[in-house]
Design a protein around this motif. Structure first.
Motif, short mmCIF file in Angstrom:
data_model
loop_
_atom_site.label_atom_id
_atom_site.label_comp_id
_atom_site.label_asym_id
_atom_site.label_seq_id
_atom_site.Cartn_x
_atom_site.Cartn_y
_atom_site.Cartn_z
N VAL A 46 0.87 -1.17 0.00
CA VAL A 46 0.00 0.00 0.00
C VAL A 46 0.91 1.23 0.00
CG1 VAL A 46 -1.84 1.26 1.18
CG2 VAL A 46 -1.74 -1.24 1.37
N GLY A 47 0.62 2.19 -0.88
CA GLY A 47 1.44 3.39 -0.97
C GLY A 47 0.85 4.55 -0.19
N LEU A 48 1.69 5.52 0.10
CA LEU A 48 1.26 6.79 0.70
C LEU A 48 2.10 7.89 0.06
CD1 LEU A 48 -0.27 8.47 2.90
CD2 LEU A 48 1.62 7.94 4.46
N ASP A 49 1.46 8.92 -0.46
CA ASP A 49 2.22 10.00 -1.12
C ASP A 49 1.37 11.27 -1.10
OD1 ASP A 49 4.76 9.74 -3.42
OD2 ASP A 49 3.64 11.62 -3.28
N ASN A 50 2.03 12.41 -0.93
CA ASN A 50 1.25 13.66 -0.93
C ASN A 50 1.22 14.34 -2.30
OD1 ASN A 50 3.74 14.88 -1.14
ND2 ASN A 50 3.61 16.02 0.79
#
Ligand code: NAD
Length: 358
Positions: A46-50
Motif C-alpha cells: 500500500v502506498g502513501l504519497d502527498n
C-alpha cells in the motif's frame, strides 16, 4: 479508500511470505519501482504519497496509474498526518515500512528550507511515532543518502566515515534522519535499516536530476551548464541504476529482523543498520554528457563551469563491501547500459508531447 487499501494489501499466492509493506513516497521515482517489484513478487503493498509539486505532478500521476494497473493503491496524504497513518495501520497489519517519502534535491533547499524540515525531519518523527505505538511494530527500511558524507571525506565512502559536515540543508536533514532513527531504535526497540543511495537514475526518473534535464535541454538545442570543477574528472558521481537500487531495497527488507517492542514498550535490543547502495564506479559529469550525446544522437551545447556550486560535493564513490556481505548487494548495470534504458523510456514518454506509461 479503506476498501482499496485492504485490496492493495492482499498478499499474493506466490512468494509473498506474509510480507505486507507500507511504501511512503510510492508515487516517487524510487517508490514506484520498489512498489512494483514488491507487488510482482507477491507481497502486499500500500502506498502513501502527498503528490507535491516539487516537480511535474503529472509524472507522479502517470506512475500512480502504472502501479494501479499492478494492483497497488496509493493513499493521497502526508506522512505528517499521524491520524491518517494510524488509520492505515488500523486497517492493515503492515509487517514492514519502506520509507522513501522525502523532500529531495539540493538547490531547492535554498528557497524552500521549511519543506525539508517538514518532510525529512517532522515527517519521519511522525511516521516513527505511529510505528512505535502499533502492535506488532513493523520493521522499517528508510532512504538516507550519500549526501551525508558531506565535505572533505576521502573516497570511497564507507559507512564508518564521518558524517558531520553536510554541504546542504538536504544533507543535514538526511543526517538528522539517521540520528532520529537511532533514538527510536534505542528507546522503543524499532528495527531500522537505513540505505544511503548514491545518485539513482533510470526510467521514470526525477526531472530535477542532471541526467534528466540534460537530456531535455540537449534535445531542445539549449546550452547546458556542466559544473566540472577545476579539471576534467574533479566532479564525478557514482551513478547507480534503479534496478540495482531496487534489489538492494528488497534485500534490506528481506533481512530486516522483527522489532523487539510492542505498543511503545521495548523488550530487547533491535536491529539498526545503515548501508551504502552505490555503483562503486564514479563517472565525471562531462562523460555523462558524452554518453547522452551518443544515445540521443544530438551534440550538446556545453558551457563548462570551473567553479563548484553551493551545496554540491565534488566527488561521490561508494564502498559497498558491507552491503555486499550482509545483503548480497551487487550492482550489475553500467552507466552506458542504464542510460540507454533511460533514454528509450524518455523518448517514448515524451514523444510528440504525449505521455506513454510503457
Ligand atoms: P521523489 O521526489 O521522486 O520521491 C519522493 C516522493 O515522496 C514524491 O512522490 C513526493 O510526492 C513524496 N513526498 C514528499 N514529501 C512527502 C510527505 N511529507 N508526505 C507524503 N509524501 C511525500 O524522490 P526519489 O528520487 O524517488 O527519492 C526517494 C528517496 O530516496 C528520498 O528519501 C530521497 O531523499 C532518497 N534519495 C534519492 C536519491 C536519488 O538519486 N534519487 C539519492 C539519495 C537519496
Amino acid at each position: 479508500w479503506e476498501k482499496r487499501v485492504k485490496e492493495s494489501s492482499k498478499i499474493g499466492s506466490g512468494n509473498g511470505n506474509g510480507v505486507c509493506v507500507l511504501v511512503t513516497g510510492a508515487a516517487g521515482f524510487v517508490g514506484t519501482h520498489v512498489s512494483s517489484a514488491l507487488k510482482q513478487r507477491g507481497n502486499g503493498v500500500v502506498g502513501l504519497d502527498n503528490f507535491n509539486d516539487y516537480y511535474d505532478p503529472s509524472l507522479k500521476r502517470a506512475r500512480q496509474a502504472l502501479l494501479a494497473r499492478l494492483g497497488v493503491y496509493i493513499v493521497e496524504g502526508d506522512i505528517n498526518d499521524e491520524e491518517l497513518v494510524r488509520r492505515m495501520f488500523d486497517i492493515v497489519e503492515f509487517s514492514h515500512v519502506m520509507h522513501l517519502a522525502a523532500q529531495a534535491g539540493v538547490r531547492y533547499a535554498m528557497e524552500n528550507p521549511s519543506s525539508y524540515v517538514h518532510s525529512n525531519i517532522a515527517g519521519l518523527v511522525s511516521l516513527l511515532e505511529v510505528c512505535k505505538s502499533v502492535n506488532p511494530q513493523p520493521a522499517i527500511v528508510w532512504a538516507s543518502s550519500s549526501s551525508v558524507y558531506g565535505l572533505n571525506n576521502k573516497v570511497p565512502f564507507s559507512e564508518k566515515d564521518r558524517t558531520d559536515q553536510p554541504a546542504s540543508l538536504y544533507a543535514a536533514t538526511k543526517k538528522a534522519g539517521e540520528e532520529i532513527a537511532h533514538t527510536y531504535n534505542h528507546i522503543y526497540g524499532l528495527s531500522l535499516t537505513g540505505l544511503r543511495f548514491f545518485t539513482v537514475y533510470g526510467p521514470w526518473g526525477r526531472p530535477d536530476m542532471a541526467y534528466f534535464f540534460f537530456s531535455k535541454d540537449i534535445l531542445k538545442g539549449k546550452s547546458i551548464s556542466i559544473f566540472e570543477g577545476p579539471n576534467h574528472g574533479t566532479v564525478a558521481r557514482d551513478f547507480t541504476y534503479i534496478d540495482d537500487i531496487v534489489k538492494g531495497c528488497l534485500a534490506a527488507l528481506d533481512t530486516a529482523e522483527k522489532s523487539t517492542g510492542s505498543g511503545g514498550k521495548k523488550k530487547g535490543p533491535a536491529q539498526l543498520r545503515v548501508f551504502n547502495l552505490g555503483n562503486t564506479s564514479p563517472v565525471p559529469v562531462s562523460d555523462l554528457v558524452s554518453i547522452l550525446e551518443r544515445l540521443l544522437k544530438v551534440k550538446a551545447k556545453r558551457k563548462i563551469m570551473k567553479m563548484p556550486r553551493n551545496g554540491d560535493v565534488q566527488f561521490t564513490h561508494a564502498n559497498i563491501s558491507y552491503a555486499q556481505k550482509e545483503l548480497h548487494y551487487k550492482p550489475t548495470t553500467d552507466l552506458q547500459t542504464g542510460l540507454k534504458k533511460f533514454v528509450r523510456w524518455y523518448l517514448s514518454y515524451y514523444r510528440d508531447g504525449k505521455m506513454s506509461d510503457q
